[in-house]
Design a protein around this motif. Structure first.
Motif, PDB file in Angstrom:
ATOM      1  N   GLU A 137     -14.268  -6.936  -7.144  1.00 36.61           N
ATOM      2  CA  GLU A 137     -13.215  -6.016  -6.699  1.00 36.61           C
ATOM      3  C   GLU A 137     -13.347  -5.640  -5.218  1.00 36.61           C
ATOM      4  OE1 GLU A 137     -12.535  -3.885 -11.061  1.00 36.61           O
ATOM      5  OE2 GLU A 137     -13.450  -2.767  -9.400  1.00 36.61           O
ATOM      6  N   ASP A 138     -14.543  -5.303  -4.741  1.00 38.64           N
ATOM      7  CA  ASP A 138     -14.695  -4.854  -3.355  1.00 38.64           C
ATOM      8  C   ASP A 138     -14.380  -5.943  -2.336  1.00 38.64           C
ATOM      9  OD1 ASP A 138     -15.297  -2.286  -4.101  1.00 38.64           O
ATOM     10  OD2 ASP A 138     -17.462  -2.609  -4.150  1.00 38.64           O
ATOM     11  N   PRO A 139     -14.948  -7.149  -2.420  1.00 37.64           N
ATOM     12  CA  PRO A 139     -14.546  -8.181  -1.451  1.00 37.64           C
ATOM     13  C   PRO A 139     -13.082  -8.581  -1.579  1.00 37.64           C
ATOM     14  CG  PRO A 139     -15.973  -9.120  -3.153  1.00 37.64           C
ATOM     15  CD  PRO A 139     -16.027  -7.645  -3.322  1.00 37.64           C
ATOM     16  N   MET A 140     -12.555  -8.495  -2.792  1.00 32.29           N
ATOM     17  CA  MET A 140     -11.148  -8.816  -3.005  1.00 32.29           C
ATOM     18  C   MET A 140     -10.244  -7.782  -2.334  1.00 32.29           C
ATOM     19  SD  MET A 140      -9.491  -9.586  -6.719  1.00 32.29           S
ATOM     20  CE  MET A 140      -7.837 -10.185  -6.932  1.00 32.29           C
ATOM     21  N   ASP A 159      -7.127   0.616  -4.054  1.00 33.96           N
ATOM     22  CA  ASP A 159      -8.115   0.240  -5.059  1.00 33.96           C
ATOM     23  C   ASP A 159      -7.610  -0.962  -5.863  1.00 33.96           C
ATOM     24  OD1 ASP A 159     -10.457   0.328  -6.455  1.00 33.96           O
ATOM     25  OD2 ASP A 159      -9.846   1.916  -7.820  1.00 33.96           O
ATOM     26  N   ILE A 160      -8.558  -1.682  -6.446  1.00 36.59           N
ATOM     27  CA  ILE A 160      -8.255  -2.822  -7.315  1.00 36.59           C
ATOM     28  C   ILE A 160      -9.041  -2.638  -8.603  1.00 36.59           C
ATOM     29  CG2 ILE A 160      -8.394  -5.319  -7.617  1.00 36.59           C
ATOM     30  CD1 ILE A 160      -8.195  -5.611  -4.603  1.00 36.59           C
ATOM     31  N   GLU A 161      -8.383  -2.872  -9.744  1.00 33.41           N
ATOM     32  CA  GLU A 161      -9.038  -2.760 -11.043  1.00 33.41           C
ATOM     33  C   GLU A 161      -8.784  -4.018 -11.850  1.00 33.41           C
ATOM     34  OE1 GLU A 161      -9.058   0.110 -15.036  1.00 33.41           O
ATOM     35  OE2 GLU A 161      -7.756   0.567 -13.319  1.00 33.41           O
ATOM     36  N   PHE A 162      -9.870  -4.694 -12.224  1.00 34.85           N
ATOM     37  CA  PHE A 162      -9.770  -5.884 -13.055  1.00 34.85           C
ATOM     38  C   PHE A 162      -9.721  -5.492 -14.521  1.00 34.85           C
ATOM     39  CE2 PHE A 162     -10.835  -8.974  -9.740  1.00 34.85           C
ATOM     40  CZ  PHE A 162     -10.150 -10.079 -10.206  1.00 34.85           C
ATOM     41  N   ALA A 169      -5.532  -8.488 -12.526  1.00 38.95           N
ATOM     42  CA  ALA A 169      -6.006  -7.532 -11.527  1.00 38.95           C
ATOM     43  C   ALA A 169      -4.852  -6.610 -11.162  1.00 38.95           C
ATOM     44  CB  ALA A 169      -6.529  -8.245 -10.285  1.00 38.95           C
ATOM     45  N   THR A 170      -5.110  -5.299 -11.233  1.00 35.69           N
ATOM     46  CA  THR A 170      -4.098  -4.297 -10.890  1.00 35.69           C
ATOM     47  C   THR A 170      -4.398  -3.753  -9.503  1.00 35.69           C
ATOM     48  OG1 THR A 170      -3.880  -3.691 -13.222  1.00 35.69           O
ATOM     49  CG2 THR A 170      -3.002  -2.146 -11.596  1.00 35.69           C
ATOM     50  N   PHE A 171      -3.422  -3.844  -8.600  1.00 30.07           N
ATOM     51  CA  PHE A 171      -3.568  -3.365  -7.227  1.00 30.07           C
ATOM     52  C   PHE A 171      -2.878  -1.996  -7.113  1.00 30.07           C
ATOM     53  CE2 PHE A 171      -4.317  -7.799  -6.973  1.00 30.07           C
ATOM     54  CZ  PHE A 171      -5.091  -8.034  -5.844  1.00 30.07           C
ATOM     55  N   PHE A 188      -1.097 -13.193  -2.992  1.00 32.46           N
ATOM     56  CA  PHE A 188      -2.244 -12.764  -3.798  1.00 32.46           C
ATOM     57  C   PHE A 188      -2.545 -13.756  -4.922  1.00 32.46           C
ATOM     58  CE2 PHE A 188      -1.900  -7.917  -2.844  1.00 32.46           C
ATOM     59  CZ  PHE A 188      -2.389  -8.162  -1.583  1.00 32.46           C
ATOM     60  N   ALA A 189      -1.496 -14.206  -5.607  1.00 34.72           N
ATOM     61  CA  ALA A 189      -1.698 -15.143  -6.716  1.00 34.72           C
ATOM     62  C   ALA A 189      -2.266 -16.474  -6.231  1.00 34.72           C
ATOM     63  CB  ALA A 189      -0.382 -15.373  -7.455  1.00 34.72           C
TER      64      ALA A 189
END
Length: 429
Positions: A137-140, A159-162, A169-171, A188-189
């Motif tokens: 998540e952090d590098p993404m 924030d990003i949540e897998f 992945a939810t942005f 992104f995809a």
């Protein structure tokens, strides 16, 4: 956030240390947790336990799920839940009858068929996949922000949540206006090779998800215990007579602090006993307008319209008395007859019990050790130089007198000259 006995040092956020799984005395193992005060109570005979469970995901996001498989769950268990598509992984934060109270508080119908279900307790394979997805998540997030900047979109990806199985992945992003991110989703995809979902959140929700330390020195209320965000306006600051300084009144989200509403009801109740702030007092000396109120001491400050610099302190009983006389068209002589004198308390001078110096002792430059010795050496040299200068001046004055014998020296010059001549004669003798 954690208590002293069980910290949340693990990556998955599960409590460890005291092994109470979030049911310790302080009940602060998890963010936005609820103390289960019904955990030690047994159900009556024949009663089935409530079949809904509260589950927490990343950054305090909580959802309610139905325990259709009748699993034996307790606080802190890691479970796999239904998601679209695939499954998600979360931590159980509340079970039993108290879940029904929480669902009613948040407006969720526990009889609704739309409530998703719990599949199973998470296996080690589920936890490994979940941990790998969380590490991405952090590098993404850094890469996603650079792509958004390159596309010149006025948005901030906070924030990003897998999902637990790593399939989606939810942005989470914030934006002041509507953003067309169709091209962004394609980028992104193509870059991350996963299913993308964009979700816009407000500035207060962003601060609650990220957390932080407020100006009071404590963790943010929205990230620890505050679950609803009520509107805050500048009227709350005016009623509490706070300076309308946006830098002091704004929180980390950039909006007005939620704590401005905490004491507002107390101030409003206290102001009911006060006369209206816009009330004018009519006196023979002139009209007076209220400038300040103190609800704790029951005082009001008034100033004449022609002299706003001079304020007079009156009690609210005296203000009511003047207002009653003004209603009868009677003017009091002046405010000075009713004003009271406020005694300024002297500041307490505390003795230094520890025998230490002031706190600013380190701010003062240290004196060099050799200064006193150098001064003693320099003083006689300066004295000899001054004596030589005086002798030279007197010698020049003597030569001028020899050239002009008729000129008489003034008294001041004679006084200076006389002791020097005596010293010369003594040397010749």
């Amino acid at each position: 956030m954690a208590c002293t006995n069980c910290s949340t040092g693990a990556k998955d956020g599960t409590p460890r240390g005291c092994k109470n799984n979030g049911t310790c005395g302080t009940d602060s193992c998890n963010k936005l947790t609820v103390f289960d005060w019904l955990s030690n109570m047994n159900l009556p005979n024949g009663e089935n336990p409530f079949d809904c469970v509260e589950i927490r995901f990343k950054n305090g996001r909580k959802e309610f799920y139905r325990n259709t498989e009748k699993l034996t769950l307790s606080i802190g268990d890691v479970v796999a839940t239904e998601a679209s598509p695939g499954h998600d992984v979360g931590i159980v934060t509340l079970t039993g009858e108290l879940v029904k109270v929480q669902m009613k508080k948040k407006g969720v119908d526990f009889k609704s068929p739309e409530i998703t279900k719990i599949y199973r307790k998470a296996s080690q394979k589920d936890i490994d996949i979940w941990s790998e997805a969380r590490d991405k998540e952090d590098p993404m997030k850094v890469k996603a922000r650079s792509i958004a900047i390159a596309l010149k979109l006025e948005m901030k990806i906070s924030d990003i949540e897998f999902q637990g199985d790593g399939s989606k992945a939810t942005f989470y992003y914030t934006a002041s206006d509507r953003v067309d991110f169709r091209l962004l989703i394609k980028e992104f995809a193509q870059e991350f090779k996963t299913r993308i979902e964009m979700k816009q959140v407000g500035l207060r929700q962003e601060a609650s998800r990220l957390g932080g330390i407020g100006s009071c020195g404590r963790e943010l209320c929205c990230s620890t215990w505050l679950t609803d965000f009520r509107s805050v306006n500048t009227a709350a600051a005016r009623y509490q007579q706070l300076s309308l300084n946006p830098q002091k009144l704004a929180g980390q989200c950039g909006k007005l602090k939620c704590c401005l509403n905490y004491e507002l009801d107390t101030y409003l109740d206290a102001l009911k006993d006060f006369p209206d702030f816009e009330t004018k007092l009519h006196t023979e000396k002139g009209d007076a307008i209220c400038q300040k109120q103190d609800i704790f001491k029951g005082l009001m400050w008034f100033a004449y319209t022609d002299n706003f610099a001079n304020w007079h302190v009156l009690k609210i009983e005296q203000v009511r008395e003047i207002i009653a006389q003004n209603k009868e068209k009677i003017r009091v002589s002046s405010l000075e007859d009713f004003a009271i004198e406020i005694v300024i308390e002297q500041e307490a001078n505390f003795n230094n019990a520890m025998g230490q110096e002031s706190l600013t002792r380190f701010d003062q430059p240290k004196k060099k050790k050799g200064n006193s010795k150098n001064r003693n050496k320099i003083q006689p040299v300066n004295a000899n130089q001054n004596a030589n200068q005086n002798l030279n001046q007197n010698q020049n004055q003597k030569n001028q007198n020899q050239k002009n014998p008729n000129s008489k020296p003034n008294q001041h010059q004679a006084d200076k000259k006389k002791p020097i001549i005596i010293k010369k004669n003594e040397n010749k003798e």
